[in-house]
Design an enzyme around this catalytic site. Structure first.
Site: not given
Length: 243
Positions: A86, A105
Site C-alpha cells: 500500500e 496508515h
C-alpha cells in the site's frame, strides 16, 4: 536531510510504530507509518524475512525508498526487506500537499466498527480530549471502498475522499492520518479511535450522540504543541515500553 538526520528519523518512525501498536491502532504485521525525506524519497516501515510485528519495530525496519518503490540508497531493500503493497497510500498523500511529511496508515478497530455501524464521528465531548473534539468538529470523511490500496489510482481516490482533512476513514479497512510530523499523525489517529470507542459505548448503552453546545468551544482552548504533542508523546513512548 543529511545522513545523521535520516538515521534520527528512522528512530522516530520506529518509535511511532511501537506506540501505535501499543495503542491498539494496528495489530500483528499490518499497518505502516512513513516520513517524507525529500520530494521523492520517504522513510517507511518495511517487512523483513524475520519480521515479528509492528509492536516490535526496530529502526532497521524503517527503510529509505523512492516514491516508485525502489531503494532510495544502496542496500536499503537488501536482506529480504519488502516495501508495503500500500505504498500508494503514502505517496499519493504526500503528493497532495508539500505540508504533508508524515503518513500513518493504521487499522483502529473502533473506528472501523463505528463506520460500519453507520456512526459518524462528531464532537460529542469537549475537555475530555480537546484535540480529538476539534478534529471531529471539522468532519471525518470516508473513503467508501474496502480495498487494498495497492495501485496509484486507488491512492488518488482515497486522497480525493480525504479532501483537505487530516484523517480519512477507509471503510472496512482502517484509516489514513496525515500531518507535518510523525508524532502528530499517530496522535490524531489515537484521538479519533478514542472518540469512536466512546461513541460505540454511548450507543451500546442506549444513549444518543449529541454534539457539544456551540458556546462551549470558547472555553476549549488550544493548549499548545508542548502539551498536545510534546507531553502526550512522551507519555505514549513510555507507555509503549511497558506494554
Amino acid at each position: 536531510m543529511n545522513e545523521k538526520d535520516i538515521e534520527g528519523a528512522r528512530v522516530v518512525v520506529a518509535e511511532a510504530c511501537r506506540v501505535a501498536a501499543a495503542r491498539g491502532l494496528m495489530e500483528g504485521i499490518l499497518g505502516h507509518i512513513s516520513f517524507r525525506v525529500s520530494h521523492d524519497l520517504l522513510l517507511i516501515r518495511c517487512r523483513s524475512a524475520d519480521d515479528t510485528g509492528v509492536a516490535y519495530t526496530r529502526p532497521s525496519d524503517i527503510r529509505l525508498v523512492r516514491f516508485d518503490g525502489t531503494a532510495g540508497a544502496p542496500g536499503e531493500l537488501d536482506n529480504g526487506y519488502q516495501v508495503p503493497k500500500e505504498l500508494p497510500v503514502h505517496v499519493e498523500s504526500m503528493r497532495a500537499s508539500p505540508d504533508i511529511r508524515a503518513v500513518a496508515h493504521l487499522h483502529p478497530p473502533s473506528i472501523v466498527a463505528a463506520d460500519l455501524a453507520g456512526i459518524s464521528l462528531r464532537p460529542i465531548y469537549g475537555a475530555y480530549d480537546i484535540p480529538g473534539a476539534v478534529l471531529a468538529r471539522g468532519g471525518v470523511p470516508v473513503y467508501r471502498r474496502a480495498v487494498l490500496i495497492h495501485r496509484t489510482q486507488l491512492g488518488k481516490e482515497m486522497v480525493t475522499a480525504m479532501g483537505d482533512r487530516p484523517v480519512v476513514i477507509c471503510r472496512g479497512h482502517g484509516i489514513t492520518s496525515v500531518a507535518s510530523s510523525v508524532q502528530q499523525s499517530v496522535l490524531q489517529a489515537a484521538s479519533l479511535e478514542e472518540l469512536a470507542r466512546m461513541s460505540l459505548a454511548v450507543v451500546s448503552a442506549g444513549g444518543t450522540l449529541v454534539d457539544i453546545d456551540d458556546a462551549d468551544w470558547e472555553d476549549l482552548p488550544d493548549l499548545g504543541a508542548n502539551f498536545n504533542t510534546g507531553a502526550v508523546w512522551r507519555h505514549e513512548v513510555a507507555r509503549a515500553a511497558t506494554v
